[in-house]
Design a protein around this motif. Structure first.
Motif, PDB file in Angstrom:
ATOM      1  N   ALA A  49      10.367  -4.289  -2.821  1.00 22.32           N
ATOM      2  CA  ALA A  49       9.349  -3.276  -2.550  1.00 22.32           C
ATOM      3  C   ALA A  49       8.824  -3.459  -1.140  1.00 22.32           C
ATOM      4  O   ALA A  49       8.916  -4.550  -0.569  1.00 22.32           O
ATOM      5  N   ARG A  50       8.250  -2.394  -0.583  1.00 21.18           N
ATOM      6  CA  ARG A  50       7.656  -2.485   0.739  1.00 21.18           C
ATOM      7  C   ARG A  50       6.429  -1.593   0.795  1.00 21.18           C
ATOM      8  O   ARG A  50       6.290  -0.636   0.028  1.00 21.18           O
ATOM      9  N   ILE A  51       5.542  -1.909   1.748  1.00 17.58           N
ATOM     10  CA  ILE A  51       4.311  -1.142   1.932  1.00 17.58           C
ATOM     11  C   ILE A  51       4.004  -1.072   3.414  1.00 17.58           C
ATOM     12  O   ILE A  51       4.186  -2.049   4.151  1.00 17.58           O
ATOM     13  N   THR A  58       4.622   3.457   0.210  1.00 16.84           N
ATOM     14  CA  THR A  58       5.287   2.411  -0.572  1.00 16.84           C
ATOM     15  C   THR A  58       6.676   2.886  -0.969  1.00 16.84           C
ATOM     16  O   THR A  58       6.947   4.094  -1.020  1.00 16.84           O
ATOM     17  N   TYR A  60      10.234   1.437  -3.510  1.00 14.42           N
ATOM     18  CA  TYR A  60      10.687   0.427  -4.454  1.00 14.42           C
ATOM     19  C   TYR A  60      12.194   0.484  -4.669  1.00 14.42           C
ATOM     20  O   TYR A  60      12.810   1.564  -4.586  1.00 14.42           O
ATOM     21  N   THR A  69       4.350  -2.833  -8.805  1.00 19.79           N
ATOM     22  CA  THR A  69       3.484  -2.117  -7.872  1.00 19.79           C
ATOM     23  C   THR A  69       3.131  -3.033  -6.714  1.00 19.79           C
ATOM     24  O   THR A  69       2.619  -4.141  -6.930  1.00 19.79           O
ATOM     25  N   SER A  71       0.876  -3.639  -3.289  1.00 20.91           N
ATOM     26  CA  SER A  71      -0.402  -3.216  -2.719  1.00 20.91           C
ATOM     27  C   SER A  71      -0.827  -4.226  -1.667  1.00 20.91           C
ATOM     28  O   SER A  71      -0.184  -5.265  -1.490  1.00 20.91           O
TER      29      SER A  71
END
Length: 123
Positions: A49-51, A58, A60, A69, A71
C-alpha cells in the motif's frame, strides 16, 4: 535524512487484525510519501500500500484491497497499516518505506526503509 521504525507486528489467527505503525524521525516527515511492502520467506519483496504526503491519495495491492487501510498522522510523524481479515498468506516481514518525489510502488522508488516487523498469521 529520515529514519523509519516499524512496530505492531506479531502472531495472530486467521481472520484477526493487527495495526502496524511506522515512526519517522526528522521534521520533514510530512513531505514524504509513504508506503508498506512485505516479504514472505523465499519470495521477493512486494508492494502492499502507499499514501501521498498529504494523505489524500492511497493505493493498494489487489491482494489486500478491502482488508488493509493505510493512513498517516503528520503531527505524530507516523504512518499506519491497519490489517483486518488476515490470512495465512499475509505472513511476511512488513517494511515501511519513504519517498520524497513519488508515492512508492516499485522498490527502486523507495529512498528510506525501516528495519521490518514480522507478521505471522496462523490458520
Amino acid at each position: 535524512q529520515v529514519q523509519l521504525v516499524e512496530s505492531g507486528g506479531g502472531l495472530v489467527q486467521a481472520g484477526g487484525s493487527l495495526r502496524l505503525s511506522c515512526a519517522a524521525s526528522g521534521r520533514t516527515f510530512s513531505r514524504y510519501n509513504m508506503g508498506w511492502f512485505r516479504q514472505a520467506p523465499g519470495k521477493e519483496r512486494e508492494f502492499v500500500a502507499r499514501i501521498s504526503w498529504s494523505g489524500a491519495g492511497t493505493y493498494y495491492a489487489d491482494s489486500v484491497k478491502g482488508r488493509f487501510t493505510i493512513s498517516r498522522d503528520n503531527a505524530k510523524n507516523t504512518a499506519y497499516l491497519q490489517m483486518n481479515s488476515l490470512k495465512p498468506e499475509d505472513t511476511a516481514v512488513y517494511y515501511c518505506a519513504g519517498a520524497l518525489y513519488t508515492a512508492p510502488y516499485h522498490m527502486s522508488e523507495v529512498e528510506y526503509w525501516g528495519q521490518g516487523t514480522q507478521v505471522t498469521v496462523s490458520s
